[in-house]
Motif scaffolding. Structure first.
Motif, PDB file in Angstrom:
ATOM      1  N   UNK A 108       0.829  -1.206   0.000  1.00 17.97           N
ATOM      2  CA  UNK A 108       0.000   0.000   0.000  1.00 17.97           C
ATOM      3  C   UNK A 108       0.864   1.256   0.000  1.00 17.97           C
ATOM      4  N   UNK A 109       1.952   1.240   0.780  1.00 20.02           N
ATOM      5  CA  UNK A 109       2.847   2.395   0.812  1.00 20.02           C
ATOM      6  C   UNK A 109       3.536   2.593  -0.538  1.00 20.02           C
ATOM      7  N   UNK A 110       3.909   1.474  -1.203  1.00 17.03           N
ATOM      8  CA  UNK A 110       4.541   1.583  -2.520  1.00 17.03           C
ATOM      9  C   UNK A 110       3.583   2.170  -3.554  1.00 17.03           C
ATOM     10  N   UNK A 111       2.299   1.760  -3.494  1.00 15.48           N
ATOM     11  CA  UNK A 111       1.319   2.307  -4.431  1.00 15.48           C
ATOM     12  C   UNK A 111       1.101   3.800  -4.201  1.00 15.48           C
ATOM     13  N   UNK A 112       1.072   4.194  -2.957  1.00 15.56           N
ATOM     14  CA  UNK A 112       0.899   5.618  -2.648  1.00 15.56           C
ATOM     15  C   UNK A 112       2.083   6.425  -3.159  1.00 15.56           C
ATOM     16  N   UNK A 113       3.298   5.900  -2.944  1.00 18.10           N
ATOM     17  CA  UNK A 113       4.485   6.596  -3.425  1.00 18.10           C
ATOM     18  C   UNK A 113       4.514   6.671  -4.950  1.00 18.10           C
ATOM     19  N   UNK A 114       4.106   5.572  -5.620  1.00 20.66           N
ATOM     20  CA  UNK A 114       4.067   5.584  -7.089  1.00 20.66           C
ATOM     21  C   UNK A 114       3.052   6.604  -7.600  1.00 20.66           C
ATOM     22  N   UNK A 115       1.888   6.674  -6.942  1.00 20.30           N
ATOM     23  CA  UNK A 115       0.872   7.651  -7.359  1.00 20.30           C
ATOM     24  C   UNK A 115       1.368   9.079  -7.151  1.00 20.30           C
ATOM     25  N   UNK A 116       2.032   9.326  -6.029  1.00 16.23           N
ATOM     26  CA  UNK A 116       2.586  10.658  -5.801  1.00 16.23           C
ATOM     27  C   UNK A 116       3.645  11.005  -6.837  1.00 16.23           C
ATOM     28  N   UNK A 117       4.475   9.994  -7.212  1.00 15.37           N
ATOM     29  CA  UNK A 117       5.480  10.238  -8.238  1.00 15.37           C
ATOM     30  C   UNK A 117       4.859  10.568  -9.584  1.00 15.37           C
ATOM     31  N   UNK A 118       3.793   9.842  -9.960  1.00 16.61           N
ATOM     32  CA  UNK A 118       3.101  10.130 -11.233  1.00 16.61           C
ATOM     33  C   UNK A 118       2.494  11.531 -11.216  1.00 16.61           C
ATOM     34  N   UNK A 119       1.925  11.907 -10.074  1.00 16.67           N
ATOM     35  CA  UNK A 119       1.316  13.233  -9.987  1.00 16.67           C
ATOM     36  C   UNK A 119       2.372  14.326 -10.126  1.00 16.67           C
ATOM     37  N   UNK A 120       3.501  14.147  -9.453  1.00 16.40           N
ATOM     38  CA  UNK A 120       4.569  15.141  -9.560  1.00 16.40           C
ATOM     39  C   UNK A 120       5.145  15.181 -10.974  1.00 16.40           C
ATOM     40  N   UNK A 121       5.289  13.986 -11.589  1.00 20.86           N
ATOM     41  CA  UNK A 121       5.809  13.951 -12.962  1.00 20.86           C
ATOM     42  C   UNK A 121       4.871  14.654 -13.935  1.00 20.86           C
ATOM     43  N   UNK A 122       3.560  14.444 -13.766  1.00 19.04           N
ATOM     44  CA  UNK A 122       2.595  15.093 -14.664  1.00 19.04           C
ATOM     45  C   UNK A 122       2.636  16.612 -14.506  1.00 19.04           C
ATOM     46  N   UNK A 123       2.843  17.100 -13.281  1.00 17.58           N
ATOM     47  CA  UNK A 123       2.948  18.547 -13.069  1.00 17.58           C
ATOM     48  C   UNK A 123       4.165  19.117 -13.789  1.00 17.58           C
ATOM     49  N   UNK A 124       5.302  18.412 -13.667  1.00 14.86           N
ATOM     50  CA  UNK A 124       6.503  18.912 -14.335  1.00 14.86           C
ATOM     51  C   UNK A 124       6.403  18.804 -15.857  1.00 14.86           C
ATOM     52  N   UNK A 125       5.747  17.730 -16.349  1.00 14.09           N
ATOM     53  CA  UNK A 125       5.549  17.618 -17.799  1.00 14.09           C
ATOM     54  C   UNK A 125       4.640  18.725 -18.326  1.00 14.09           C
ATOM     55  N   UNK A 163       4.365  21.708 -17.032  1.00 14.70           N
ATOM     56  CA  UNK A 163       5.169  22.931 -17.055  1.00 14.70           C
ATOM     57  C   UNK A 163       6.128  22.931 -18.241  1.00 14.70           C
ATOM     58  N   UNK A 164       6.747  21.758 -18.525  1.00 15.11           N
ATOM     59  CA  UNK A 164       7.669  21.681 -19.658  1.00 15.11           C
ATOM     60  C   UNK A 164       6.950  21.906 -20.982  1.00 15.11           C
ATOM     61  N   UNK A 165       5.759  21.368 -21.134  1.00 13.07           N
ATOM     62  CA  UNK A 165       5.005  21.556 -22.388  1.00 13.07           C
ATOM     63  C   UNK A 165       4.621  23.018 -22.583  1.00 13.07           C
ATOM     64  N   UNK A 166       4.299  23.707 -21.510  1.00 19.04           N
ATOM     65  CA  UNK A 166       3.964  25.123 -21.631  1.00 19.04           C
ATOM     66  C   UNK A 166       5.184  25.934 -22.055  1.00 19.04           C
ATOM     67  N   UNK A 167       6.358  25.582 -21.529  1.00 22.02           N
ATOM     68  CA  UNK A 167       7.576  26.294 -21.929  1.00 22.02           C
ATOM     69  C   UNK A 167       7.916  26.012 -23.386  1.00 22.02           C
ATOM     70  N   UNK A 168       7.792  24.757 -23.825  1.00 21.03           N
ATOM     71  CA  UNK A 168       8.098  24.415 -25.219  1.00 21.03           C
ATOM     72  C   UNK A 168       7.092  25.016 -26.176  1.00 21.03           C
ATOM     73  N   UNK A 169       5.847  25.159 -25.751  1.00 23.05           N
ATOM     74  CA  UNK A 169       4.834  25.745 -26.632  1.00 23.05           C
ATOM     75  C   UNK A 169       5.106  27.220 -26.905  1.00 23.05           C
ATOM     76  N   UNK A 170       5.709  27.900 -25.969  1.00 16.37           N
ATOM     77  CA  UNK A 170       6.016  29.311 -26.163  1.00 16.37           C
ATOM     78  C   UNK A 170       7.188  29.522 -27.115  1.00 16.37           C
ATOM     79  N   UNK A 171       8.061  28.522 -27.288  1.00 10.73           N
ATOM     80  CA  UNK A 171       9.244  28.671 -28.134  1.00 10.73           C
ATOM     81  C   UNK A 171       9.404  27.427 -29.002  1.00 10.73           C
TER      82      UNK A 171
END
Length: 288
Positions: A211-228, A230-238
């Motif tokens: 259960x702890x591993x699943x929670x950590x994996x979900x948190x990692x996916x959420x953080x990765x999606x936030x950074x992706x 942000x990266x897509x918004x930066x690439x779209x501008x240039x």
């Protein structure tokens, strides 16, 4: 610990009497001393005893403890027929507590064994106040271990061994003070629980880890999606930045000595190529 007789012989200890021998006692003392003189020098070898540095001798003269001879090593002189001595070892003693079957507060049956380290600091108290000081300490250690662990839950026993051993040591030290015993250390060696309970605890621990591993994996996916995002918004501008990232990816793939390199193409370019080929194919029959 052996600096003074008064520290070793409190008034409530048994067997210590500082009164005089009395008339009969002095008569027996004189006869014994006369016997030593008559049989000298043979008697001197029978009357002298050597007490080692880690030992103490408790001397009884006509049944009374001679306190002045009970706190020093070396040579002691014993008079025949009226003196009896008991040799006491002051070194640390190891007491192994056999496995005790204990019912914890949460109704779990366990087996616990331990070890107790203690030493005698008052030879007179150990001889005069208890019949067998080592047997008494051994039985008291077993009883104290059972009583203390019986008031704890299984989780408290497994997680708080240090606090439990300290509590047992304090209780034993207070109870054996009148016996001249000082408890140096108490340790719990092993806690055995039933096999079925071990399997249940292992399954519970595994489920908790999953259960702890699943929670950590979900948190990692959420953080990765936030950074992706942000990266897509930066690439779209240039758009140039997107091309540079594309070239960097190609250079990374090329350094790995791959025989095949896949070039990704945007979908709008494919649509444009397909539309142009369709128009060319349509105009060719008209010209004919």
């Amino acid at each position: 610990d052996d600096s003074g007789v008064d520290d070793l012989l409190p008034s409530h200890f048994l067997g210590v009497n500082n009164k005089r021998l009395g008339v009969c006692g002095w008569i027996l003392f004189s006869l014994s001393f006369l016997l030593v003189i008559i049989t000298f020098p043979i008697s001197i070898w029978m009357c002298l005893k050597i007490i080692k540095e880690y030992e103490r001798a408790v001397v009884f003269r006509l049944g009374r403890i001679q306190a002045d001879k009970s706190n020093r090593p070396g040579l002691i002189l014993l008079l025949p027929c009226i003196d009896v001595f008991v040799r006491v070892d002051l070194r640390t003693v190891t007491c192994n507590i056999p496995p005790q079957e204990i019912l914890t507060r949460d109704s779990v049956t366990i087996q616990v064994d331990g070890v107790v380290y203690y030493r005698i600091y008052s030879a007179v108290s150990a001889v005069a106040n208890v019949n067998d000081v080592h047997q008494a300490t051994f039985l008291l250690a077993q009883t104290t271990l059972r009583n203390v662990l019986g008031t704890q839950t299984l989780s408290q026993i497994l997680a708080g061994r240090e606090e439990i051993t300290h509590s047992i040591q304090t209780l034993l030290d207070d109870a054996t003070e009148l016996w001249g015993i000082r408890v140096a250390r108490v340790e719990i060696k092993d806690v055995r629980i039933p096999v079925q309970l071990q399997r249940s605890m292992a399954a519970e621990a595994e489920a908790t880890r999953e259960a702890r591993a699943k929670v950590l994996a979900a948190e990692g996916e959420m953080n990765a999606s936030k950074y992706l995002k942000s990266a897509s918004m930066v690439l779209a501008e240039s758009p140039i930045a997107l091309q540079l990232r594309y070239l960097q990816t190609l250079s990374t793939v090329a350094t790995e000595k791959n025989s095949t390199i896949v070039f990704p193409l945007p979908m709008n370019i494919l649509d444009g190529i397909g539309g142009a080929s369709y128009d060319n194919h349509k105009t060719l029959p008209n010209k004919a």
